[in-house]
Enzyme design. Structure first.
Site, mmCIF file in Angstrom:
data_model
loop_
_atom_site.group_PDB
_atom_site.id
_atom_site.type_symbol
_atom_site.label_atom_id
_atom_site.label_comp_id
_atom_site.label_asym_id
_atom_site.label_seq_id
_atom_site.Cartn_x
_atom_site.Cartn_y
_atom_site.Cartn_z
ATOM 1 N NE ARG A 153 -3.926 -2.042 0.208
ATOM 2 C CZ ARG A 153 -3.746 -3.287 -0.236
ATOM 3 N NH1 ARG A 153 -2.622 -3.612 -0.858
ATOM 4 N NH2 ARG A 153 -4.695 -4.184 -0.079
ATOM 5 C CB SER A 222 -9.010 -1.026 4.063
ATOM 6 O OG SER A 222 -9.431 -2.207 3.454
ATOM 7 C CD GLU A 318 -5.640 0.582 2.402
ATOM 8 O OE1 GLU A 318 -5.475 -0.425 3.099
ATOM 9 O OE2 GLU A 318 -6.277 0.574 1.336
HETATM 10 C C1 LIG Z 1 -15.432 -0.155 -1.184
HETATM 11 C C2 LIG Z 1 -13.963 0.043 -1.404
HETATM 12 C C3 LIG Z 1 -13.146 -1.046 -1.531
HETATM 13 C C4 LIG Z 1 -11.760 -0.882 -1.752
HETATM 14 N N1 LIG Z 1 -10.980 -1.987 -1.884
HETATM 15 C C5 LIG Z 1 -9.648 -1.864 -2.093
HETATM 16 C C6 LIG Z 1 -8.817 -3.009 -2.246
HETATM 17 O O1 LIG Z 1 -9.274 -4.144 -2.224
HETATM 18 N N2 LIG Z 1 -7.494 -2.813 -2.436
HETATM 19 C C7 LIG Z 1 -6.941 -1.569 -2.495
HETATM 20 O O2 LIG Z 1 -5.719 -1.473 -2.680
HETATM 21 N N3 LIG Z 1 -7.705 -0.469 -2.372
HETATM 22 C C8 LIG Z 1 -9.032 -0.575 -2.170
HETATM 23 N N4 LIG Z 1 -9.821 0.533 -2.016
HETATM 24 C C9 LIG Z 1 -9.180 1.867 -2.049
HETATM 25 C C10 LIG Z 1 -9.281 2.555 -3.437
HETATM 26 O O3 LIG Z 1 -10.233 1.946 -4.237
HETATM 27 C C11 LIG Z 1 -7.947 2.516 -4.176
HETATM 28 O O4 LIG Z 1 -6.939 3.115 -3.388
HETATM 29 C C12 LIG Z 1 -8.020 3.250 -5.519
HETATM 30 O O5 LIG Z 1 -6.813 3.055 -6.228
HETATM 31 C C13 LIG Z 1 -8.270 4.741 -5.347
HETATM 32 O O6 LIG Z 1 -8.526 5.294 -6.621
HETATM 33 P P1 LIG Z 1 -9.087 6.775 -6.732
HETATM 34 O O7 LIG Z 1 -9.005 7.180 -8.156
HETATM 35 O O8 LIG Z 1 -10.434 6.852 -6.121
HETATM 36 O O9 LIG Z 1 -8.019 7.554 -5.856
HETATM 37 P P2 LIG Z 1 -8.166 8.922 -5.055
HETATM 38 O O10 LIG Z 1 -8.838 8.682 -3.763
HETATM 39 O O11 LIG Z 1 -8.726 9.969 -5.932
HETATM 40 O O12 LIG Z 1 -6.634 9.235 -4.781
HETATM 41 C C14 LIG Z 1 -5.892 8.372 -3.962
HETATM 42 C C15 LIG Z 1 -4.445 8.897 -3.872
HETATM 43 O O13 LIG Z 1 -3.865 8.848 -5.149
HETATM 44 C C16 LIG Z 1 -3.471 10.149 -5.579
HETATM 45 N N5 LIG Z 1 -3.777 10.214 -7.001
HETATM 46 C C17 LIG Z 1 -4.964 9.903 -7.597
HETATM 47 N N6 LIG Z 1 -4.848 10.016 -8.932
HETATM 48 C C18 LIG Z 1 -3.578 10.404 -9.173
HETATM 49 C C19 LIG Z 1 -2.843 10.687 -10.351
HETATM 50 N N7 LIG Z 1 -3.386 10.595 -11.566
HETATM 51 N N8 LIG Z 1 -1.549 11.066 -10.236
HETATM 52 C C20 LIG Z 1 -0.953 11.163 -9.014
HETATM 53 N N9 LIG Z 1 -1.592 10.909 -7.867
HETATM 54 C C21 LIG Z 1 -2.894 10.531 -7.942
HETATM 55 C C22 LIG Z 1 -4.271 11.116 -4.732
HETATM 56 O O14 LIG Z 1 -3.568 12.348 -4.563
HETATM 57 C C23 LIG Z 1 -4.368 10.354 -3.440
HETATM 58 O O15 LIG Z 1 -3.181 10.515 -2.700
HETATM 59 C C24 LIG Z 1 -11.201 0.417 -1.830
HETATM 60 C C25 LIG Z 1 -12.043 1.529 -1.713
HETATM 61 C C26 LIG Z 1 -13.414 1.353 -1.513
HETATM 62 C C27 LIG Z 1 -14.302 2.551 -1.402
#
Ligand SMILES: Cc1cc2nc3c(=O)[nH]c(=O)nc-3n(C[C@H](O)[C@H](O)[C@H](O)COP(=O)(O)OP(=O)(O)OC[C@H]3O[C@@H](n4cnc5c(N)ncnc54)[C@H](O)[C@@H]3O)c2cc1C
Length: 331
Positions: A153, A222, A318
């Protein structure tokens, strides 16, 4: 008003100074970077606990190119594509590899940031390179897998000093000689010759049964990382908690299940205002409707303190927690 509630899945009432949608690479050179600019994808791992004093850049870059060599599929995807749609599209086109990571919400560009993982697979295994735009030097840079310092992570992109790096696209290399990864307990009911499609459907089913859908119950997945402790500390915990599950990382370290620690500490009924622990998965905190950032932070602190008292183990968020001026240094 620039409300952020629709742009992060925990849906706290909050706003930003400004919100800019990135839809083309041409826009990037015109954006002036300041230290309070925050990059956002789909906001499923980010929680705005108060109004944010800076501007938020929401990445919506779209494109997908698939090429192949004799041995591998080479997938070049823009960072604003939806992660699960990519997984489904590749499996439907007969390109296996990402099936264990099905139904993880969010964008492709955020996947390398916390090195998403589920059901025995981390995405770093398949990332060949990441293209980034450096807002300070206004240059595109290609970073190879080894430049990204992927860990559990974690990656170089999570370090605050790299917050000016916007991931614009990710290049994946998926071997044509595919082998299913079925070691994870939830997947052991599948036959050894399960296809990628079967694994994906199974993962979708298991996830739907265990995890709340953020569109129905606002949450950010998480909330805490699974803590890593020494094998010696684990051995001593076993004398009081003989059924404490752990995943052995190496001969000196084990990873505990944070959800189990919270559940067994009796914290499932805990609720502060509308911020609560999810009843099916204690690792997920939820917004029952009108939670405030203060409610959520108080709930999270209570959980950390009780877990520390009961097991001597520190929980670490996380999720990315933001306050008025940026990332919160502590809960
Ligand atoms: C129901 C649920 C289940 C989940 N299950 C998992 C799982 O099984 N495993 C897991 O690893 N995660 C899980 N997650 C967490 C999440 O889905 C992941 O971390 C996902 O990759 C986040 O994507 P996002 O676009 O929403 O990121 P955001 O929340 O928009 O951003 C997350 C981070 O990435 C950075 N970021 C985003 N886009 C960019 C970019 N283009 N360039 C540079 N930095 C960037 C942001 O600044 C921030 O620090 C879960 C979340 C939910 C709600």
């Amino acid at each position: 008003m620039n409300s952020l509630a629709p742009y992060h899945s925990f849906s706290l009432q909050s706003s930003a100074q400004s919100i800019v949608f990135i839809e083309s690479l041409d826009q990037l050179s015109k954006i002036e970077w300041t230290n309070d600019t925050w990059i956002l994808g789909a906001g499923t791992n980010t929680i705005f606990t108060s109004n944010y004093s800076g501007s938020v850049l929401i990445n919506q870059l779209k494109s997908l190119t698939i090429t192949e060599s004799d041995t591998d599929w080479l997938i070049d995807v823009a960072a604003g594509e939806n992660w699960h749609s990519l997984v489904e599209k590749l499996i439907n086109e007969g390109i296996p590899g990402l099936e264990n990571l099905a139904l993880i919400p969010g964008s492709v560009g955020a996947a390398p940031v916390q090195n998403i993982g589920a059901y025995g697979v981390e995405i770093s295994r398949y990332i060949e390179s990441v293209q980034v735009y450096n807002f300070k030097s206004h240059e595109f840079v290609k970073m190879n897998n080894s430049d990204c310092n992927f860990e559990y992570r974690d990656s170089v992109f999570k370090q605050p000093e790299n917050s000016h790096l916007l991931i614009t696209s990710v290049q994946f290399k998926l071997p044509k000689h595919w082998l299913p990864v079925l070691e994870y307990p939830d997947l052991q009911s599948l036959p050894n010759d399960a296809t990628a499609e079967m694994i994906m459907q199974h993962v979708i089913q298991v996830r739907k049964a265990k995890l709340p859908d953020p569109d129905e119950i606002p949450n950010a997945g998480s909330f805490f990382k699974n803590p890593v402790i020494s094998s010696a500390q684990y051995q001593s915990l076993l004398s009081n908690f003989p059924d404490m599950p752990a995943f052995v990382l190496d001969k000196n370290k084990v990873k505990l299940a944070a959800g189990w620690l919270i559940d067994r500490a009796g914290l499932k009924p805990l609720r502060v205002g509308d911020a609560a622990v999810h009843q099916r998965q204690a690792l997920v905190l939820i917004n029952k409707g009108q939670a405030s950032g203060a409610d959520l932070l108080t709930l999270a602190r209570n959980i950390c303190n009780t877990v520390k008292e009961k097991y001597g183990v520190e929980l670490e968020p996380e999720v990315r927690l933001l306050g008025e001026n940026g990332l919160l240094a502590q809960l």
